[in-house]
Enzyme design. Structure first.
Site, PDB file in Angstrom:
ATOM      1  N   GLY A  51      12.535 -14.088   6.903  1.00  0.00           N
ATOM      2  CA  GLY A  51      13.009 -15.180   6.058  1.00  0.00           C
ATOM      3  C   GLY A  51      12.278 -16.499   6.205  1.00  0.00           C
ATOM      4  CD1 TRP A  53       6.268 -16.924   4.550  1.00  0.00           C
ATOM      5  CD2 TRP A  53       5.697 -16.281   2.475  1.00  0.00           C
ATOM      6  NE1 TRP A  53       4.948 -16.560   4.569  1.00  0.00           N
ATOM      7  CE2 TRP A  53       4.579 -16.155   3.321  1.00  0.00           C
ATOM      8  CE3 TRP A  53       5.580 -15.919   1.129  1.00  0.00           C
ATOM      9  CZ2 TRP A  53       3.335 -15.701   2.851  1.00  0.00           C
ATOM     10  CZ3 TRP A  53       4.350 -15.458   0.656  1.00  0.00           C
ATOM     11  CH2 TRP A  53       3.237 -15.361   1.516  1.00  0.00           C
ATOM     12  CG  ASP A  71      12.566  -7.400   3.020  1.00  0.00           C
ATOM     13  OD1 ASP A  71      11.557  -8.090   3.240  1.00  0.00           O
ATOM     14  OD2 ASP A  71      12.716  -6.254   3.513  1.00  0.00           O
ATOM     15  CG  ASP A  89      11.747   0.318  -2.836  1.00  0.00           C
ATOM     16  OD1 ASP A  89      10.747  -0.383  -3.077  1.00  0.00           O
ATOM     17  OD2 ASP A  89      11.676   1.516  -2.523  1.00  0.00           O
ATOM     18  CG  ASP A 111       4.103 -12.277   3.724  1.00  0.00           C
ATOM     19  OD1 ASP A 111       2.891 -12.003   3.639  1.00  0.00           O
ATOM     20  OD2 ASP A 111       4.641 -12.671   4.775  1.00  0.00           O
ATOM     21  CE  LYS A 151       1.452  -9.094   3.946  1.00  0.00           C
ATOM     22  NZ  LYS A 151       1.984  -9.535   5.246  1.00  0.00           N
TER      23      LYS A 151
END
Ligand SMILES: C[S@@+](CC[C@H](N)C(=O)[O-])C[C@H]1O[C@@H](n2cnc3c(N)ncnc32)[C@H](O)[C@@H]1O
Length: 207
Positions: A51, A53, A71, A89, A111, A151
């Site tokens: 958590g 970010w 998440d 998901d 991320d 990312k």
């Protein structure tokens, strides 16, 4: 940059400053460099556990904004009242589930990282599949002019995706933050200023 010693100091600093993970300094660097986050913005953060970010983004957007984390794992931090969380998901998450929280987002961050297997091409392929899912979702929930930062483990197909990002945003590029481990293959793909989703029809006729 990105050495073991630097990583330990990022870890200690995150603990001291009350952030859930040292990865916060990657986002902070990219935010400072590219001016991504501002007061009042709506931010979607994919792969947000534990958590850090979300903590950082919540502070940047303030009470007039909104942060929504997603998440598969539960969040490990408390969010302010302008924070929301969906446990899901990302490969199955629909734009409708995201847009049920807010009508459009200014920034989509990701991320998200697959559980690594050590088999390089398998890890790269899993990471690219996630990036593609995140990019599709971002295009569906971002407002025109919005930003994208995600990312990926660099490997086959990433250059092509950067090319697609360049096609949809006014600026598209890859960036490796200083706080990213030197040995890690991760890079971040940035898209600034989403172009209008629909092509502009020229209604002017000559003569
Ligand atoms: C590097 S961590 C994110 C760290 C986070 N940015 C922070 O600063 O606290 C990557 C996250 O991706 C999540 N993740 C992996 N696969 C996912 C999936 N299919 N859907 C959603 N989240 C996923 C993991 O649970 C993990 O929490």
């Amino acid at each position: 940059m990105g050495s073991r010693k630097d990583q330990d100091s990022y870890y200690r600093r995150a603990k001291q400053e009350g952030f859930a993970a040292r990865s916060v300094y990657k986002l902070q660097e990219m935010d400072q460099r590219y001016g991504l986050l501002r007061q009042g913005m709506r931010v979607l953060d994919i792969g947000c556990h534990p958590g850090s970010w979300l903590q950082y983004a919540a502070g940047r957007v303030g009470p007039g904004g909104l942060v929504l984390g997603v998440d598969i794992q539960e969040l490990a931090v408390d969010l302010p009242r302008w924070g929301r969380f969906i446990q899901a998901d990302v490969l199955k998450l629909t734009p409708a589930e995201v847009l049920a929280v807010a009508p459009a987002f200014d920034v989509v961050l990701s991320d998200v990282a697959p559980r690594t297997t050590g088999v390089r091409h398998a890890d790269e392929a899993a990471s690219l599949a996630m990036l593609e899912a995140v990019f599709d979702l971002a295009l569906a929930v971002l407002r025109p002019g919005g930003s994208f930062l995600a990312k990926v483990y660099f490997g086959p197909g990433v250059d092509q995706l950067i090319h697609q990002v360049k096609g949809r945003f006014k600026l598209g590029k890859g960036h490796k933050p200083a706080a990213s481990k030197a040995a890690s293959k991760e890079i971040y793909i940035l898209g600034r200023e989403l172009k209008n989703a629909l092509p502009q029809v020229d209604t002017q006729t000559e003569g």
